[in-house]
Enzyme design. Structure first.
Site, short mmCIF file in Angstrom:
data_model
loop_
_atom_site.label_atom_id
_atom_site.label_comp_id
_atom_site.label_asym_id
_atom_site.label_seq_id
_atom_site.Cartn_x
_atom_site.Cartn_y
_atom_site.Cartn_z
N LYS A 47 0.84 -1.21 0.00
CA LYS A 47 0.00 0.00 0.00
C LYS A 47 0.87 1.25 0.00
O LYS A 47 0.62 2.20 -0.74
CB LYS A 47 -0.94 -0.03 1.22
CG LYS A 47 -2.04 -1.08 1.07
CD LYS A 47 -2.81 -1.40 2.34
CE LYS A 47 -3.77 -2.56 2.09
NZ LYS A 47 -4.54 -2.99 3.26
N ASP A 80 -11.11 2.82 4.11
CA ASP A 80 -11.47 1.40 4.10
C ASP A 80 -12.99 1.21 3.98
O ASP A 80 -13.46 0.11 3.66
CB ASP A 80 -11.04 0.74 5.42
CG ASP A 80 -9.77 -0.09 5.27
OD1 ASP A 80 -9.54 -0.61 4.17
OD2 ASP A 80 -9.03 -0.19 6.26
N GLN A 107 -4.54 -1.80 9.44
CA GLN A 107 -4.57 -3.12 8.81
C GLN A 107 -5.27 -4.12 9.72
O GLN A 107 -5.04 -4.19 10.92
CB GLN A 107 -3.14 -3.56 8.49
CG GLN A 107 -3.04 -4.86 7.70
CD GLN A 107 -3.61 -4.74 6.28
OE1 GLN A 107 -3.66 -3.67 5.69
NE2 GLN A 107 -4.06 -5.86 5.75
N1 GUN Z 1 -7.09 -6.88 5.80
C1 GUN Z 1 -7.49 -7.57 4.68
N2 GUN Z 1 -8.10 -6.74 3.81
C2 GUN Z 1 -8.09 -5.51 4.37
C3 GUN Z 1 -8.58 -4.23 3.95
O1 GUN Z 1 -9.16 -4.06 2.86
N3 GUN Z 1 -8.37 -3.21 4.82
C4 GUN Z 1 -7.76 -3.38 6.03
N4 GUN Z 1 -7.62 -2.30 6.82
N5 GUN Z 1 -7.30 -4.55 6.45
C5 GUN Z 1 -7.47 -5.60 5.62
#
Ligand code: GUN
Length: 294
Positions: A53, A120, A97
């Site tokens: 990311k 998110d 995350q």
């Molecule tokens: N863990 C797996 N997919 C995601 C996501 O799209 N966002 C976040 N914050 N954690 C994740």
């Protein structure tokens, strides 16, 4: 069947290219989009995602902050950091995350994020906006990426029967809302672990979305000939022949299923690359919305 293999990598690149122009315009107006990515603990898969990311931000010229906090970070410390990021004018998007270590109350963490920075789309305000079809809200990146793939590949959802396997807040539920929205007009069924005759139900699907995290769950008997299949699964399975000792597979048994479909996403290289591209899109949207309000 002449099967189209849906290429998430090249579609994600197309999305990123469109974002480059939008980011340039924002910079011309004095605004650089900024994303803060927070990781608590040392989960190896999460670390890979977080690094990807941050790298995606760097490639697009999005300002980023990476916060890698030790596993023993307290809830209070994490909430203090989020409060700081909520008030940081350089930051337009905040992502913690998932999953955090077990002592962290994830729902409380999500609630503490300013909904305007919740790229998110996990905050209840954004969940409500999705249900209300209010386009100012943020939609979780993976289902948003699935919808973008359908659009880019000209898959009509109008009046189609879409079956989604999985009812998670990250994929299954938001995907259902997107597909049943007035824009997409699909008829949606959500299946889950208690669903009777899963294969029979899936065989009625024109569009099948697999998002349960069970390697190879979807096999040929689940498929209506000509269906479009989106495989959201990212599962590690042991494979001694690989240098890492594992390989990544989806929820769909690709080799037996693909010949029956009109289109299908592979794993890797299907839905996965779209998730980060849509995170970048959400960050640009957050920057645009926050700076327009002054
Ligand atoms: N863990 C797996 N997919 C995601 C996501 O799209 N966002 C976040 N914050 N954690 C994740």
């Amino acid at each position: 069947m002449n099967t189209t293999i849906i290429d998430g990598k090249s579609t994600a690149e197309r999305v990123r290219n469109e974002l480059r122009t939008a980011i340039e315009d924002l910079k011309q107006a004095g605004h650089t989009p900024g994303l803060a990515v927070v990781l608590v603990g040392e989960d190896p898969a999460s670390r890979v995602y977080v690094n990807s990311k941050v790298k995606a931000c760097e490639e697009l010229g999005i300002y980023s902050q990476k916060w890698a906090l030790p596993a023993q970070t307290s809830q209070e410390e994490l909430l203090r950091l989020i409060d700081q990021l909520n008030r940081d004018e350089r930051i337009h998007g905040i992502l913690v995350q998932s999953p955090p270590p077990p002592h962290i109350d994830e729902a409380a963490v999500v609630l503490s994020i300013d909904p305007r920075k919740d790229v998110d789309g996990f905050h209840p305000v954004n969940v409500a906006k999705l249900v209300l079809e209010d386009s100012s809200g943020f939609v979780p990146c993976t289902p948003l990426g699935c919808m973008e793939l359908l659009k880019q590949y000209g898959v009509s959802t109008q009046g189609k029967h879409a079956v989604i396997i999985g009812r998670s807040m990250i994929v299954g539920k938001p995907m259902a809302h997107l597909l049943m929205s007035k824009a997409a007009n699909a008829t949606v069924t959500i299946a889950h672990s208690r669903t009777h005759d899963l294969a029979g139900l899936c065989r009625t699907a024109d569009i099948l979305v697999a998002a349960v995290g069970r390697p190879g769950l979807v096999t040929a008997p689940f498929i209506k000939p000509g269906a479009v299949v989106l495989d959201v699964g990212i599962n590690r399975v042991e494979d001694a022949s690989r240098p890492r000792g594992y390989r990544i597979v989806g929820d769909v048994e690709f080799d037996s299923v693909a010949p029956l479909c009109s289109a299908i996403t592979p794993v890797p290289g299907g839905v996965g690359p779209m998730t980060i591209a849509m995170l970048m899109a959400n960050t640009v949207k957050a920057c645009r919305q926050i700076t327009a309000r002054g």
